[in-house]
Design an enzyme around this catalytic site. Sequence first.
Site, short mmCIF file in Angstrom:
data_model
loop_
_atom_site.label_atom_id
_atom_site.label_comp_id
_atom_site.label_asym_id
_atom_site.label_seq_id
_atom_site.Cartn_x
_atom_site.Cartn_y
_atom_site.Cartn_z
N HIS A 43 0.84 -1.21 0.00
CA HIS A 43 0.00 0.00 0.00
C HIS A 43 0.87 1.26 0.00
O HIS A 43 0.55 2.26 -0.64
CB HIS A 43 -0.90 0.02 1.23
CG HIS A 43 -1.89 -1.11 1.28
ND1 HIS A 43 -1.75 -2.17 2.13
CD2 HIS A 43 -3.03 -1.33 0.58
CE1 HIS A 43 -2.76 -3.00 1.97
NE2 HIS A 43 -3.56 -2.52 1.03
N ASP A 155 -3.00 -8.10 -7.71
CA ASP A 155 -4.39 -8.36 -8.09
C ASP A 155 -4.59 -7.93 -9.55
O ASP A 155 -5.42 -7.06 -9.85
CB ASP A 155 -5.33 -7.57 -7.18
CG ASP A 155 -5.16 -7.96 -5.72
OD1 ASP A 155 -5.58 -9.06 -5.36
OD2 ASP A 155 -4.59 -7.15 -4.96
N GLN A 158 -8.06 -8.07 -11.15
CA GLN A 158 -8.88 -6.99 -10.60
C GLN A 158 -8.54 -5.67 -11.29
O GLN A 158 -9.44 -4.92 -11.71
CB GLN A 158 -8.65 -6.87 -9.10
CG GLN A 158 -9.36 -5.73 -8.43
CD GLN A 158 -9.20 -5.76 -6.92
OE1 GLN A 158 -9.93 -6.45 -6.24
NE2 GLN A 158 -8.23 -5.03 -6.41
#
Length: 280
Positions: A43, A155, A158
């Site tokens: 993140h 991901d 996604q």
Amino acid sequence: MFYLLIFLLQMKLIKLKTDLIKAIEYDKKLGFVPTMGSLHDGHKALIKKSKKNCKKTLVSIFVNPTQFNNKKDYKIYPKNLKKDLNYLKKLNVDYVYLPTIKQIYWKKNDEIKLNKSQNILCAKFRKGHFEGVLDVLNRFVELISPQKIFMGEKDFQQFFLVKNYIENKYDTKVYVCKTIRDKNKLALSSRNSLLNKKSFIETGIITKKLLKLKNKINKNRKKYKKLIFDLKKELSKNFDIKIEYLECRNTQNLSTSILKKPFKLFVAYYINNVRLIDNF
């Protein structure tokens, strides 16, 4: 209250969508990093890229119930808000949005459906997952109108679906950021905290074997199915894991046509009842 005020001096902590709209009203070059909390250095990389490329950065923390096809998985998803807020404070994030379920799902939107070609990899095994992801991000973008969204490469499916959906509907660009890995090459993930010590060590070994497989396929793409079959057999024999899929996919359209196109090796497996995904 005192705890929250300390953070308000450094960054704007927002819970109501009406307050969010007022706070970002004049921010035309806003970077958005959507998260479900339990933040880590993956993140951090997304946030740093947003701060580098946008005037201001907004991070959301929202564990979205509609993208969980398993209620138990939703309940045990790791959460540590106090730790997350400390983490974001150190990164000098401009805005942190902490909506409730009612703040996000205050109205009914048109149903989102994947087509047959999209019902692959995680979509095949997690029914309704990506519909939930696309729905919640659609609601976030309607509210925030960010110039750019930053998502992780771990991901990739996604990212691929979100990019196509959001960029075709809004004037918002979606960017992918390189997967951040630990010293054992395991992709950083909030779910890693659910692994016991034995499983954590084994996932590092498995990841290194998958990286070797990708290199072998690069050298001999015509035999990629046989190479995958052999490794699946080896992994199932030597580790207590359940492999959902181990496939090669074209990165341009996620088709199985890889002989003359750039591709990734995609994997999803359960170890110690924890589901992990990765791509190489």
